[in-house]
Each structure stands twice: as structure tokens, then as C-alpha cells.
Design a protein around this motif. Structure first.
Motif: not given
Length: 316
Positions: A299-312
Motif C-alpha cells: 500500500h499504496p503501490y499495488s493499487g497504483y499498478y492495478d489502476q495502470i493495468v485497468k486503464d491500459v
């Protein structure tokens, strides 16, 4: 406190009209094809060149709130090189395309008098917004001078701005004491520190972020790799943590060589734990403590990674 490198973008949308006669008056000159001055009934004003009844060429636009833009126009929209003057005194020099901000224009960097004055201005504003900072450090003290030169852009070759509060362009993660944003083609570097912590915690957070902001290019590379699926969630998190470990090492050195002697000269008892003084001597030893998936760095980087993948995936 440890945090994610934040990229942020400025998009300026300017609501203009192309039908001058219905919304204002041409008070002088030629507001159809030439040079003139046009005033809107709402209070805005434009002085400059026109073509086919639209702002076109070089001109100055004044908003009611004292914001103004000086620069290029095309078909009634900001287009080309210009300078945007904000009502709070901030200035943005850059390139616009059809009212959309494209990128900043920066002069070749030097520790000029202007940039040093910028650093002092930002530092003085920090003390206005975070008065507790003055409990330990006074103007022209050794720590003051160190921070001033960092804000002047000594390390990142671009002036750094003080950010007083979170906003949509500068979101602040929960549970952190300090955050920075590395300068990008569209935005200036910024640093923020919480207002509900002690004076020493504030200074430690500022010093840490002014070390960590130097890692900006590497943080950007991690972000790019995540967008192209060139790193896993764990790789993403650990690469961020490794760079922040580097900033923590530099902060610990700052404590030993600058902060501790300074406090001793002032009769102040410092708190070494705020400065990573007890940091393990290798990243691998430090990383062994990362066992709680609800705490740093998961926390918080796993959430940031998931958001990047989601946006892509969304934009694929």
C-alpha cells in the motif's frame, strides 16, 4: 514519508464565443480583420489581432478573476507559444493547441538570482502554510539555505514549487506525511508535507522528498514498463521501494551530517527515527520487513499498478 511518484497534467479549457456581436462590443480598432479591442458583457477582454471576426495571431486575453493569457491565437482559441498568468501570481510559459495545454517551455537552467528568489519565495510560503516549521528552523539558518537551493532546482535542473493542499492535479495518498511530483513536460515539480505532524516530522518529510524527487526519471520508467506489461505487480512495487530506499539512505546521511549537528548547536533533541537513521545497510535486509500486504510498499503501490493495468485494458 514514502510515496508514489505522481504525474499530473494541466488541461486548460477556455470557453470563448465566436459571435462577438451577441456577447460584447468592439470598443476600438478592427475586430473583424485587423487589430482591435473587444469587451464581453461578462467582463472578459481581448486586445490583439483578429481574422474573420475571431481572435487570431498575437493577443492578450483578460479574465474577470485577473488571470490573463499573452500569446498566440488561432480561430478564437489559444494556439502556439504563450504565457498564462494566474491570479495567485504563478506563471506558466508553454505551448497551447486549440485551447489545450501541450507542454511547458523552460529556459536553460542555472542557479540564477531569479531561481534562488523563487526558492526563497516558495520556502516563505511553506512557513505561512505550515507555521510549525518555524519552531526549529529560522530564515537563513543552514537548513533553510539547503532547502532553498533544492527548491531553486539545484538537483532536478528545474524550479520546484510548494504545494499547500491536495487537488485533482495533485492527489495525495492516504496515510503519508509528504509527497513530491517530478517535473514533466506538462507540469512543474512540487512538494507537499502534512499539516498535522510535528515540526521535525515536517522537515524530515521535506528533506526526504527533495532527495526522492531526483529519482523522477527512474519512476517514470517504472510507470512506462507497467503500461507496456514489462513488469509484474511485485516487480513494480519493489522497484519503487528500491528507489525510495536510496532516498531514505540520503536522508539518513543528511541527518548525521547536517540535521544532528544543527540541532546540537541549537540545543534541540532530535528524533533519529524520523530520518531513517536505523535503516538497514542493504535494500534486501530492509525488504524482508515487507510482510503486511496492507502496509508499505504494497500500500499504496499495488493499487497504483492495478489502476495502470485497468486503464491500459480499457483504452486498448
Amino acid at each position: 514519508m514514502l510515496q508514489r511518484f505522481l504525474l499530473f497534467y494541466f488541461i486548460l479549457i477556455f470557453a470563448s464565443t465566436n459571435t462577438f456581436a451577441q456577447d460584447g462590443t468592439c470598443v476600438s480598432g478592427n475586430c473583424q480583420n485587423g487589430y482591435g479591442r473587444f469587451e464581453w458583457h461578462s467582463g472578459e477582454e481581448y486586445i490583439g489581432n483578429f481574422s474573420n471576426g475571431k481572435m487570431n495571431g498575437y493577443g492578450v486575453f483578460y479574465w474577470q478573476n485577473k488571470r490573463k493569457f499573452i500569446g498566440g491565437w488561432k480561430k478564437g482559441k489559444m494556439d502556439g507559444e504563450g504565457i498564462l498568468f494566474y491570479e495567485n501570481g504563478q506563471i506558466k510559459k508553454g505551448i497551447w493547441k486549440a485551447n489545450t495545454f501541450v507542454r511547458l517551455l523552460r529556459n536553460d537552467f542555472s542557479l540564477s538570482r531569479e531561481n534562488i528568489q523563487h526558492g526563497e519565495h516558495e520556502l516563505l510560503q511553506m512557513l505561512v502554510d505550515r507555521p510549525a516549521l518555524a519552531d526549529i528552523v529560522q530564515k537563513d539558518d543552514l537548513i533553510w539555505q539547503w532547502v532553498l537551493y533544492k527548491l531553486a532546482g539545484e538537483d532536478v535542473q528545474s524550479p520546484i514549487y510548494w504545494q499547500a493542499n491536495s487537488n485533482k492535479n495533485f492527489p495525495i495518498p492516504t496515510g503519508v506525511n509528504a509527497v513530491h511530483a517530478y517535473p514533466t513536460p506538462k507540469s512543474e515539480g512540487r512538494v507537499w508535507v502534512a499539516d498535522d505532524i510535528t515540526s521535525e516530522e515536517m522537515w524530515a518529510g521535506i528533506v526526504y522528498e527533495l532527495h526522492n524527487i531526483k529519482n523522477g526519471p527512474e519512476f517514470q520508467k517504472i510507470e512506462r514498463d507497467a503500461k507496456y506489461f514489462a513488469c509484474s505487480r511485485k516487480d513494480y512495487i519493489m522497484r519503487y521501494a528500491r528507489l525510495e530506499y536510496k532516498a531514505a539512505q540520503e536522508t539518513a546521511i543528511f541527518y548525521r551530517t547536517i540535521w544532528l549537528p544543527y540541532c546540537q548547536s541549537k540545543g534541540i533533541k532530535p528524533q533519529p527515527q524520523l530520518w531513517f537513521y536505523y535503516l538497514p545497510d542493504t535494500f534486501e535486509k530492509w525488504a524482508k520487513g515487507f510482510n503486511d500486504p496492507s502496509s508499505y510498499p504494497w500500500h499504496p503501490y499495488s493499487g497504483y499498478y492495478d489502476q495502470i493495468v485497468k486503464d491500459v485494458v480499457k483504452n486498448y
